[in-house]
Design a protein around this motif. Structure first.
Motif, PDB file in Angstrom:
ATOM      1  N   ASP A 199       0.830  -1.208   0.000  1.00 53.77           N
ATOM      2  CA  ASP A 199       0.000   0.000   0.000  1.00 53.77           C
ATOM      3  C   ASP A 199       0.866   1.261   0.000  1.00 53.77           C
ATOM      4  N   LEU A 200       1.949   1.229   0.771  1.00 53.83           N
ATOM      5  CA  LEU A 200       2.859   2.380   0.831  1.00 53.83           C
ATOM      6  C   LEU A 200       3.487   2.635  -0.536  1.00 53.83           C
ATOM      7  N   ILE A 201       3.946   1.579  -1.177  1.00 53.26           N
ATOM      8  CA  ILE A 201       4.558   1.728  -2.507  1.00 53.26           C
ATOM      9  C   ILE A 201       3.531   2.255  -3.498  1.00 53.26           C
ATOM     10  N   ASN A 202       2.313   1.705  -3.463  1.00 54.92           N
ATOM     11  CA  ASN A 202       1.252   2.202  -4.342  1.00 54.92           C
ATOM     12  C   ASN A 202       0.954   3.668  -4.058  1.00 54.92           C
ATOM     13  N   GLY A 203       0.948   4.027  -2.776  1.00 55.84           N
ATOM     14  CA  GLY A 203       0.708   5.421  -2.406  1.00 55.84           C
ATOM     15  C   GLY A 203       1.824   6.329  -2.909  1.00 55.84           C
ATOM     16  N   GLN A 204       3.065   5.872  -2.826  1.00 52.31           N
ATOM     17  CA  GLN A 204       4.196   6.662  -3.312  1.00 52.31           C
ATOM     18  C   GLN A 204       4.123   6.833  -4.829  1.00 52.31           C
ATOM     19  N   VAL A 205       3.763   5.759  -5.530  1.00 53.12           N
ATOM     20  CA  VAL A 205       3.621   5.835  -6.990  1.00 53.12           C
ATOM     21  C   VAL A 205       2.513   6.809  -7.348  1.00 53.12           C
ATOM     22  N   GLU A 206       1.383   6.717  -6.651  1.00 50.31           N
ATOM     23  CA  GLU A 206       0.256   7.618  -6.896  1.00 50.31           C
ATOM     24  C   GLU A 206       0.639   9.062  -6.592  1.00 50.31           C
ATOM     25  N   LEU A 207       1.393   9.285  -5.514  1.00 50.64           N
ATOM     26  CA  LEU A 207       1.844  10.628  -5.157  1.00 50.64           C
ATOM     27  C   LEU A 207       2.750  11.193  -6.250  1.00 50.64           C
ATOM     28  N   GLU A 208       3.670  10.407  -6.736  1.00 54.02           N
ATOM     29  CA  GLU A 208       4.562  10.851  -7.815  1.00 54.02           C
ATOM     30  C   GLU A 208       3.757  11.195  -9.071  1.00 54.02           C
ATOM     31  N   ARG A 209       2.768  10.354  -9.384  1.00 51.47           N
ATOM     32  CA  ARG A 209       1.921  10.621 -10.542  1.00 51.47           C
ATOM     33  C   ARG A 209       1.155  11.926 -10.355  1.00 51.47           C
ATOM     34  N   ALA A 210       0.620  12.126  -9.141  1.00 51.84           N
ATOM     35  CA  ALA A 210      -0.137  13.345  -8.854  1.00 51.84           C
ATOM     36  C   ALA A 210       0.763  14.577  -8.906  1.00 51.84           C
ATOM     37  N   LYS A 216       3.476  14.926 -10.759  1.00 54.65           N
ATOM     38  CA  LYS A 216       3.757  15.193 -12.172  1.00 54.65           C
ATOM     39  C   LYS A 216       2.554  15.833 -12.845  1.00 54.65           C
ATOM     40  N   GLU A 217       1.380  15.348 -12.510  1.00 54.55           N
ATOM     41  CA  GLU A 217       0.151  15.913 -13.073  1.00 54.55           C
ATOM     42  C   GLU A 217      -0.024  17.365 -12.624  1.00 54.55           C
ATOM     43  N   ALA A 218       0.256  17.627 -11.338  1.00 58.83           N
ATOM     44  CA  ALA A 218       0.142  18.995 -10.814  1.00 58.83           C
ATOM     45  C   ALA A 218       1.159  19.910 -11.501  1.00 58.83           C
ATOM     46  N   GLU A 219       2.368  19.421 -11.722  1.00 57.34           N
ATOM     47  CA  GLU A 219       3.387  20.219 -12.423  1.00 57.34           C
ATOM     48  C   GLU A 219       2.948  20.520 -13.853  1.00 57.34           C
ATOM     49  N   GLU A 220       2.399  19.498 -14.513  1.00 57.42           N
ATOM     50  CA  GLU A 220       1.911  19.699 -15.890  1.00 57.42           C
ATOM     51  C   GLU A 220       0.764  20.693 -15.902  1.00 57.42           C
TER      52      GLU A 220
END
Length: 135
Positions: free
Chosen positions: A94-105, A107-111
């Motif tokens: 769950d932590l790894i999935n959360g970290q991946v989701e955070l990184e995706r979010a 990048k999306e916020a930066e875009e």
């Protein structure tokens, strides 16, 4: 190869020579356990009036009872440990999935921030062109 140890112990008032690959301290600990079981049983009313064979059987049954209770407790600890290991694995997942989701979010916020800035720049450019046209 392990060294075989020999030691004398006192069990039930008798000196007995024990030998084994365990330490002398361990062999003494076993003898102390036997003595405590003998003391425990001797406090039961009528135990001392039983035949020697019956007393040995009762001692063996009590030791077997302790063994099976300890074995069951060890099994319960193992089951608990396995459950905690599974839970920890799930939490790490769950932590790894959360970290991946955070990184995706992120990048999306930066875009999105880049797109907003691009649109602001475009608005400023259009406002400037409009002002030039109006003047």
């Amino acid at each position: 190869m392990a060294v075989k140890n020999t030691t004398q112990v006192l069990i039930g008032g008798k000196i007995i020579t024990l030998s084994g690959y365990e330490s002398e301290e361990y062999l003494q600990k076993v003898a102390n356990y036997m003595n405590s079981k003998l003391t425990e049983l001797s406090q039961i009313p009528g135990y001392s009036r039983q035949a020697q064979e019956t007393r040995h059987t009762l001692l063996s049954l009590n030791i077997a009872d302790d063994y099976f209770k300890a074995k069951r407790q060890a099994e319960m600890f193992e089951e608990d440990l396995e459950a905690k290991d599974r839970e920890m694995y799930d939490l790490k997942h769950d932590l790894i999935n959360g970290q991946v989701e955070l990184e995706r979010a992120k990048k999306e916020a930066e875009e999105n921030a880049r797109q907003v800035q691009t649109l602001r720049d475009k608005i400023a450019e259009l406002e400037k062109e409009l002002e030039e046209l109006l003047n």
